[in-house]
Design a protein around this motif. Structure first.
Motif, PDB file in Angstrom:
ATOM      1  N   CYS A   8      39.709  19.222  32.142  1.00 53.32           N
ATOM      2  CA  CYS A   8      40.240  20.145  33.028  1.00 53.32           C
ATOM      3  C   CYS A   8      40.575  21.576  32.778  1.00 53.32           C
ATOM      4  N   LEU A   9      39.725  21.907  34.301  1.00 53.17           N
ATOM      5  CA  LEU A   9      38.858  23.447  34.317  1.00 53.17           C
ATOM      6  C   LEU A   9      39.839  24.423  34.705  1.00 53.17           C
ATOM      7  N   CYS A  10      40.856  23.250  35.781  1.00 47.43           N
ATOM      8  CA  CYS A  10      42.234  24.957  36.038  1.00 47.43           C
ATOM      9  C   CYS A  10      43.206  24.825  34.634  1.00 47.43           C
ATOM     10  N   GLY A  40      44.988  17.456  34.103  1.00 49.76           N
ATOM     11  CA  GLY A  40      45.384  17.305  35.539  1.00 49.76           C
ATOM     12  C   GLY A  40      46.270  17.754  36.469  1.00 49.76           C
ATOM     13  N   THR A  41      47.446  18.158  35.950  1.00 49.44           N
ATOM     14  CA  THR A  41      48.461  18.759  36.883  1.00 49.44           C
ATOM     15  C   THR A  41      47.759  20.140  37.848  1.00 49.44           C
ATOM     16  N   GLY A  42      47.298  20.237  37.832  1.00 56.05           N
ATOM     17  CA  GLY A  42      46.059  21.583  38.921  1.00 56.05           C
ATOM     18  C   GLY A  42      45.959  20.680  40.060  1.00 56.05           C
ATOM     19  N   CYS A  43      44.677  21.033  40.156  1.00 55.49           N
ATOM     20  CA  CYS A  43      43.754  21.030  42.186  1.00 55.49           C
ATOM     21  C   CYS A  43      43.585  19.327  41.581  1.00 55.49           C
ATOM     22  N   GLY A  44      43.283  18.826  40.391  1.00 54.91           N
ATOM     23  CA  GLY A  44      43.575  16.882  40.921  1.00 54.91           C
ATOM     24  C   GLY A  44      41.925  16.546  40.486  1.00 54.91           C
ATOM     25  N   TRP A  45      41.074  17.809  40.969  1.00 55.03           N
ATOM     26  CA  TRP A  45      39.522  17.591  40.273  1.00 55.03           C
ATOM     27  C   TRP A  45      39.620  16.242  39.410  1.00 55.03           C
ATOM     28  N   CYS A  46      39.913  17.192  38.434  1.00 54.87           N
ATOM     29  CA  CYS A  46      39.783  16.189  36.861  1.00 54.87           C
ATOM     30  C   CYS A  46      40.324  14.279  36.734  1.00 54.87           C
TER      31      CYS A  46
HETATM   32  S1  FES Z   1      40.585  20.511  36.932  1.00 59.77           S
HETATM   33 FE1  FES Z   1      42.274  19.228  36.276  1.00 59.77          FE
HETATM   34  S2  FES Z   1      43.558  19.757  37.440  1.00 59.77           S
HETATM   35 FE2  FES Z   1      41.958  20.932  38.517  1.00 59.77          FE
END
Ligand code: FES
Length: 83
Positions: A8-10, A40-46
């Protein structure tokens, strides 16, 4: 991806942190993994990748013990007569 790289990069949550969370907390739903430092609670990418880790861990949990596995094999051999 290595265990100590961020999944999770966020929120800078590593794959190892998520794997340990799944192993120790045994979440019943993938959404519970958000309790792991907000993964997983940021941009949603992961999220799809977290979902994959969750499903993989769930599938592993469905494997029988080594003893059950060997017993089931014996039954399998009896039923198929070794064929
Ligand atoms: S990379 Fe995990 S929520 Fe954005």
């Amino acid at each position: 991806m290595e265990l100590d790289e961020e999944l999770c990069l966020c929120f800078h949550v590593t794959r190892r942190k998520i794997a340990n969370f799944i192993r120790i907390e045994q979440p019943k739903a993938v959404g519970q993994i958000a309790e792991c430092f907000g993964a997983g609670t940021g941009c949603g990418w992961c999220r799809p990748f977290i979902q994959r880790m969750f499903e993989s861990a769930a599938a592993e949990g469905e494997l029988p013990s080594a003893e059950q596995y060997a017993q089931q094999r014996q039954q399998y051999i009896r039923e198929t007569k070794g064929e």
